[in-house]
Design an enzyme around this catalytic site. Structure first.
Site: not given
Length: 311
Positions: A94, A125
């Site tokens: 963004e 992960e």
């Protein structure tokens, strides 16, 4: 840091985390009416801003450190797995439309790569090696800042990213939702927003996710304010890439200058649609090329360019 190899060790580690704690008083919530559940969940969410408020000094210190490095050309890099990784990618994605940053200036790394945005990538992960490889692909410099994001504060990908970045001389920040986390300990700036156990045991996309989103909002937005990407509370570096943003650009120029519609359109045309340039052209009474030069000489900071133009 290494991930516990024994399932029992991992179980013990997780059971000690606040974010994984079981709340017996909520054991029958599946029997509640929907409205009561919504009220309960809303009440839980309402506690998050106060938890973030308790960490504001640490957040501010981290922002100042990031802004100093980005002012020298450094990058802001988020690294996380699962929800934490997705939030980092979201915040990074963004920045270009909001602040007209280069897509390589704020980067979101998620364990397992882009496909992990929509599906689970087995074992990603748990890999410190993957974190090191992802950061090495960026070619880290001491002017870069790496933010490891992990609700538990023990995710190997996030911790490994911070440890590797610190070894490379980059600024490091560890954002977690448990006290005494390995992530905060590994980073120069530890931010531990303790929101308490979740409504659904261990579902850290809830309060922990909200807390992380709030902090990431601050890290990117206030850093960009410090870098002169705004004029007051106006997004004068917005990138007008669609009809909505083009309309917003015209409105921002009008709000910043008080100019009428025709003047705003003329200024934007004279500055190739660059909002900041158009504002400077109108407020300082200069043409487009002069506005561009003044802004370049002022490091893109509109207030400094205005001061230079008006003496």
């Amino acid at each position: 840091m290494t991930s516990p190899s024994d399932p029992h060790d991992l179980l013990c580690e997780l059971s000690a985390l606040t974010t994984e704690a079981f709340r017996p008083e909520l054991a029958d919530i599946d029997r509640l009416p929907t409205l009561d559940l919504a009220r309960l969940m809303n009440g839980e969410d309402a506690t998050v801003p106060a938890a973030v408020a308790g960490c504001l000094p640490q957040i501010a210190a981290a922002i100042d450190a990031v802004a100093a490095r980005m002012g020298r050309g450094g990058r802001l890099v988020y690294a996380g797995a699962g929800t934490a990784g997705r939030l980092g990618v979201l915040d990074a994605s963004e920045c270009p439309p909001t602040f007209n940053t280069d897509p390589a200036q704020v980067v979101g790394l998620i364990a397992g790569g882009p496909q992990a945005m929509v599906t689970s990538v087995e074992g990603a992960e748990d890999s410190e090696e993957l974190a090191r490889a992802d950061l090495d692909a960026l070619g880290l410099t001491p002017d870069d800042s790496v933010v490891g994001v992990s609700a538990s504060g023990r995710t190997p990908y996030a911790v490994g990213a911070v440890e590797h970045a610190r070894a490379r001389g980059a600024l490091t920040i560890g954002l977690s939702c448990n006290t005494g986390s390995a992530l905060a300990a590994a980073a120069e700036h530890g931010i531990e927003v303790v929101v308490g156990p979740e409504l659904l045991t261990g579902s850290t996309r809830l309060k922990a996710g909200t807390a992380q989103k709030l902090v990431l909002n601050m890290l990117s937005t206030i850093t960009m304010i410090r870098l002169g990407k705004t004029y007051g509370n106006l997004m004068v570096d917005v990138r007008a890439s669609n009809d909505k943003l083009r309309a917003r650009s015209r409105r921002i120029v009008a709000l910043a200058t008080g100019a009428g519609e025709a003047e705003v359109e003329a200024a934007l045309k004279a500055t190739d649609g660059e909002v900041k340039h158009a504002v400077l052209a109108l407020l300082a009474g200069v043409d487009g090329p002069t506005a561009a030069r003044l802004l370049e000489e002022s490091g893109g900071r509109l207030r400094a360019a205005l001061a230079a133009a008006t003496g």
